[in-house]
Design a protein around this motif. Structure first.
Motif, PDB file in Angstrom:
ATOM      1  N   PHE A 140      57.257  73.771  78.395  1.00 52.34           N
ATOM      2  CA  PHE A 140      56.104  74.493  77.879  1.00 52.34           C
ATOM      3  C   PHE A 140      55.060  74.654  78.977  1.00 52.34           C
ATOM      4  N   ARG A 141      54.167  75.614  78.754  1.00 54.26           N
ATOM      5  CA  ARG A 141      52.984  75.748  79.596  1.00 54.26           C
ATOM      6  C   ARG A 141      51.770  75.865  78.665  1.00 54.26           C
ATOM      7  N   PRO A 142      50.677  75.165  78.979  1.00 53.84           N
ATOM      8  CA  PRO A 142      49.462  75.278  78.164  1.00 53.84           C
ATOM      9  C   PRO A 142      48.787  76.632  78.395  1.00 53.84           C
ATOM     10  N   VAL A 143      48.496  77.330  77.323  1.00 53.52           N
ATOM     11  CA  VAL A 143      47.864  78.642  77.401  1.00 53.52           C
ATOM     12  C   VAL A 143      46.576  78.616  76.576  1.00 53.52           C
ATOM     13  N   LEU A 144      45.466  78.905  77.245  1.00 53.11           N
ATOM     14  CA  LEU A 144      44.180  79.000  76.564  1.00 53.11           C
ATOM     15  C   LEU A 144      44.040  80.411  76.023  1.00 53.11           C
ATOM     16  N   ILE A 145      44.033  80.537  74.708  1.00 49.68           N
ATOM     17  CA  ILE A 145      43.912  81.837  74.055  1.00 49.68           C
ATOM     18  C   ILE A 145      42.470  81.980  73.613  1.00 49.68           C
ATOM     19  N   GLY A 146      41.792  83.004  74.101  1.00 50.49           N
ATOM     20  CA  GLY A 146      40.372  83.075  73.818  1.00 50.49           C
ATOM     21  C   GLY A 146      39.837  84.474  73.656  1.00 50.49           C
ATOM     22  N   ASN A 147      38.635  84.523  73.135  1.00 54.04           N
ATOM     23  CA  ASN A 147      37.836  85.738  73.065  1.00 54.04           C
ATOM     24  C   ASN A 147      36.389  85.286  73.201  1.00 54.04           C
ATOM     25  N   ASP A 148      35.469  86.003  72.657  1.00 49.86           N
ATOM     26  CA  ASP A 148      34.064  85.632  72.804  1.00 49.86           C
ATOM     27  C   ASP A 148      33.570  84.689  71.708  1.00 49.86           C
ATOM     28  N   ASP A 149      34.452  84.287  70.796  1.00 46.82           N
ATOM     29  CA  ASP A 149      34.045  83.401  69.718  1.00 46.82           C
ATOM     30  C   ASP A 149      33.893  81.967  70.197  1.00 46.82           C
ATOM     31  N   THR A 150      32.982  81.229  69.596  1.00 47.79           N
ATOM     32  CA  THR A 150      32.798  79.811  69.875  1.00 47.79           C
ATOM     33  C   THR A 150      33.789  79.009  69.042  1.00 47.79           C
ATOM     34  N   MET A 151      34.399  77.996  69.657  1.00 54.11           N
ATOM     35  CA  MET A 151      35.372  77.167  68.955  1.00 54.11           C
ATOM     36  C   MET A 151      34.728  76.438  67.786  1.00 54.11           C
ATOM     37  N   LEU A 152      35.444  76.421  66.649  1.00 54.24           N
ATOM     38  CA  LEU A 152      34.999  75.658  65.493  1.00 54.24           C
ATOM     39  C   LEU A 152      36.181  74.914  64.888  1.00 54.24           C
ATOM     40  N   PHE A 153      36.053  73.583  64.834  1.00 55.88           N
ATOM     41  CA  PHE A 153      36.995  72.744  64.103  1.00 55.88           C
ATOM     42  C   PHE A 153      36.397  72.371  62.753  1.00 55.88           C
ATOM     43  N   THR A 154      37.204  72.443  61.714  1.00 55.91           N
ATOM     44  CA  THR A 154      36.876  71.873  60.426  1.00 55.91           C
ATOM     45  C   THR A 154      38.040  70.975  60.014  1.00 55.91           C
ATOM     46  N   GLY A 155      37.896  70.302  58.862  1.00 57.94           N
ATOM     47  CA  GLY A 155      38.961  69.432  58.395  1.00 57.94           C
ATOM     48  C   GLY A 155      39.330  69.734  56.958  1.00 57.94           C
ATOM     49  N   TYR A 156      40.556  69.402  56.582  1.00 56.00           N
ATOM     50  CA  TYR A 156      40.970  69.525  55.188  1.00 56.00           C
ATOM     51  C   TYR A 156      41.865  68.345  54.825  1.00 56.00           C
ATOM     52  N   PHE A 157      42.168  68.218  53.538  1.00 54.20           N
ATOM     53  CA  PHE A 157      42.900  67.053  53.060  1.00 54.20           C
ATOM     54  C   PHE A 157      43.639  67.418  51.776  1.00 54.20           C
ATOM     55  N   GLU A 158      44.442  66.492  51.293  1.00 52.56           N
ATOM     56  CA  GLU A 158      45.126  66.666  50.008  1.00 52.56           C
ATOM     57  C   GLU A 158      44.348  65.875  48.953  1.00 52.56           C
ATOM     58  N   PRO A 159      43.668  66.555  48.029  1.00 54.99           N
ATOM     59  CA  PRO A 159      42.879  65.845  47.024  1.00 54.99           C
ATOM     60  C   PRO A 159      43.767  65.131  46.004  1.00 54.99           C
ATOM     61  N   GLU A 160      43.187  64.118  45.369  1.00 56.18           N
ATOM     62  CA  GLU A 160      43.795  63.462  44.213  1.00 56.18           C
ATOM     63  C   GLU A 160      42.869  63.675  43.024  1.00 56.18           C
ATOM     64  N   LEU A 161      43.378  64.285  41.960  1.00 51.76           N
ATOM     65  CA  LEU A 161      42.580  64.632  40.794  1.00 51.76           C
ATOM     66  C   LEU A 161      43.055  63.846  39.583  1.00 51.76           C
ATOM     67  N   ASN A 162      42.210  63.779  38.561  1.00 57.24           N
ATOM     68  CA  ASN A 162      42.576  63.188  37.277  1.00 57.24           C
ATOM     69  C   ASN A 162      42.853  64.308  36.284  1.00 57.24           C
ATOM     70  N   GLY A 163      43.966  64.217  35.580  1.00 57.16           N
ATOM     71  CA  GLY A 163      44.304  65.304  34.671  1.00 57.16           C
ATOM     72  C   GLY A 163      45.253  64.916  33.565  1.00 57.16           C
ATOM     73  N   SER A 164      45.656  65.918  32.804  1.00 62.86           N
ATOM     74  CA  SER A 164      46.566  65.747  31.680  1.00 62.86           C
ATOM     75  C   SER A 164      47.456  66.981  31.578  1.00 62.86           C
ATOM     76  N   ARG A 165      48.625  66.800  31.003  1.00 58.64           N
ATOM     77  CA  ARG A 165      49.491  67.957  30.720  1.00 58.64           C
ATOM     78  C   ARG A 165      48.936  68.792  29.555  1.00 58.64           C
ATOM     79  N   TYR A 166      48.016  68.191  28.791  1.00 62.87           N
ATOM     80  CA  TYR A 166      47.522  68.845  27.592  1.00 62.87           C
ATOM     81  C   TYR A 166      45.994  68.888  27.604  1.00 62.87           C
ATOM     82  N   ARG A 167      45.449  69.939  27.036  1.00 66.72           N
ATOM     83  CA  ARG A 167      44.004  70.082  26.953  1.00 66.72           C
ATOM     84  C   ARG A 167      43.454  69.189  25.843  1.00 66.72           C
TER      85      ARG A 167
END
Length: 342
Positions: free
Chosen positions: A82-109
Motif C-alpha cells: 500500500f501507499r498512504p494517500v492524502l485525499i483532500g479539498n478545502d474542507d477542514t477535517m472533522l471527526f465524530t463518533g458513533y456507537f451501537e445503542p442499547e434500548l429497553n423495549g417490548s414486542r408488544y405495545r
C-alpha cells in the motif's frame, strides 16, 4: 518471498480507481504518519480481512489473499503493498463518533412501551418518502404490522435512527438486534446545531446527553425539535449476528470498536484501510478500516469513528468533534495513478 513477488505482479496490472477531478491526491510517506510504528497492525489487518473478500476487484482480492498469509507480518504487509494517500479539498477535517445503542423495549405495545421501531414500508423502498414529521403525526404506518418492537423513550428511538443499528433489551428477558433497512430519502439535519442556533447551547456544549436532557425537559417542544431532522430510518431484525460481534456496517459485516470507521463512499472505497490522526481530548492515531457510511458523512476529510456498544461507548462517541486528518492506504498502482508523488 515468491508470494510477495506474485502479489506485486498482480497489482501492477490492476485497474486504477476513478475519483472526482475536484479532489486532490498526494502520496505521503509512512514515516509521516504520526504513531504508525506504535500501532497494532495485526489488529487492523484482522479487521481488514473481515471484509476484503467482498471487494471484487482483482487487486483487492489479491491483497486479501496475501494478507491472510501475512498476519504475523502485518506492518510489513501494509508497507509493502500500500501507499498512504492524502485525499483532500478545502474542507477542514472533522471527526465524530458513533456507537451501537442499547434500548429497553417490548414486542408488544403497552405501558411505557409506546414508541415503535418500524420495518421498511413498500412506499419507501425506492429511498424517497415522507419527512419525519409526517411519518410521526399522520399515522400512515399504524396497523400494518411493521412494528419490530416498542421502545420506552422517543429520544432513544431518534438516536437509534441516527446510529443505524442497536440492541433492544426486551421486557420478557430476551433481546433482539436491529440493523439499517432503508431511509425516507431526506437529508440529515443536526438538532444539536439547531439548539446552538436557538442559543440554548454553545457549540462546544452540544452532546448526546445534553440533547436528550433538553428534549425531556421541554415536553411537546422537545418532541417537535426531533422533527427538525426530516430524515427517518427504518430497520430490520438482525438477531442472527452473534452477541459478541459488532453491529452490521454498510458492507453487511460486523464492525469493530475503534477499528471501523464510517466515511464518504463516493471518495473512499468501502473496505479500504484508513490511517487516522484525531486530535482533541482523546487523541487517536491508528489504522482503521472504512466499513461503514452515514448520511452526515460527506467529503474527503470527514469520518465517524465506531466506539462500540452501550452507554459508555455512547458517552465517548457523543463528545467527539475533533480535527486532525485521515490518510487512505491504497494499493500501490492505484496510489501512483492518482498521487502527485512523495
Amino acid at each position: 518471498m515468491r508470494a510477495l513477488l506474485l502479489a506485486l505482479s498482480c497489482l501492477a496490472f490492476a485497474p486504477a480507481a476513478s475519483m472526482g477531478q475536484e479532489t486532490r491526491h498526494e502520496i505521503v510517506n509512512f514515516a509521516s504518519l504520526e504513531g504508525w510504528a506504535e500501532d497494532d497492525h495485526r489488529a487492523a489487518l484482522d479487521v481488514f480481512l473481515s471484509t476484503c473478500r467482498d471487494m471484487r476487484d482483482p487487486d483487492w482480492l489479491t491483497l486479501c489473499a496475501l494478507g491472510a498469509e501475512q498476519r504475523d507480518n502485518a506492518r510489513q504487509f501494509f508497507e509493502l503493498f500500500f501507499r498512504p494517500v492524502l485525499i483532500g479539498n478545502d474542507d477542514t477535517m472533522l471527526f465524530t463518533g458513533y456507537f451501537e445503542p442499547e434500548l429497553n423495549g417490548s414486542r408488544y405495545r403497552g405501558g411505557k412501551y409506546q414508541y415503535p421501531l418500524y420495518a421498511l414500508p413498500e412506499e419507501a423502498e425506492d429511498g424517497s418518502w415522507l419527512a419525519r414529521a409526517q411519518i410521526e403525526t399522520e399515522g400512515l404506518l399504524d396497523g400494518r404490522g411493521l412494528e419490530i418492537a416498542w421502545i420506552d423513550d422517543p429520544v432513544d428511538v431518534f438516536f437509534l435512527q441516527i446510529q443505524g443499528s442497536g440492541r433492544v433489551r426486551l421486557d420478557d428477558g430476551t433481546s433482539l438486534r436491529v440493523g439499517y433497512a432503508g431511509k425516507n430519502g431526506h437529508d440529515y439535519r443536526s438538532i444539536g446545531l439547531e439548539l446552538v442556533r436557538r442559543g440554548e447551547y454553545d457549540e462546544h456544549e452540544v452532546s448526546a446527553d445534553n440533547i436528550r436532557n433538553w428534549v425531556k425537559r421541554n415536553g411537546e417542544e422537545g418532541r417537535a425539535l426531533l422533527n427538525h431532522n426530516p430524515s427517518y430510518t427504518f430497520f430490520r431484525e438482525v438477531s442472527q449476528v452473534p452477541a459478541e460481534k459488532g453491529p452490521l456496517g454498510a458492507m453487511n459485516r460486523s464492525i469493530t470498536a475503534l477499528r471501523s470507521i464510517a466515511i464518504d463512499p463516493t471518495i473512499i472505497r468501502l473496505g479500504t484501510p484508513v490511517w487516522i490522526e484525531k486530535e482533541g481530548v482523546e487523541p487517536m492515531h491508528r489504522l482503521m478500516v472504512a466499513q461503514d457510511t452515514g448520511s452526515a458523512i460527506k467529503g474527503a476529510q470527514r469520518a465517524d469513528i465506531f466506539f462500540g456498544t452501550g452507554e459508555d461507548a455512547g458517552r465517548r462517541a457523543g463528545y467527539v468533534r475533533d480535527g486532525g486528518r485521515i490518510v487512505t492506504l491504497m494499493p500501490i498502482q492505484r496510489a501512483y495513478a492518482l498521487g502527485t508523488g512523495f
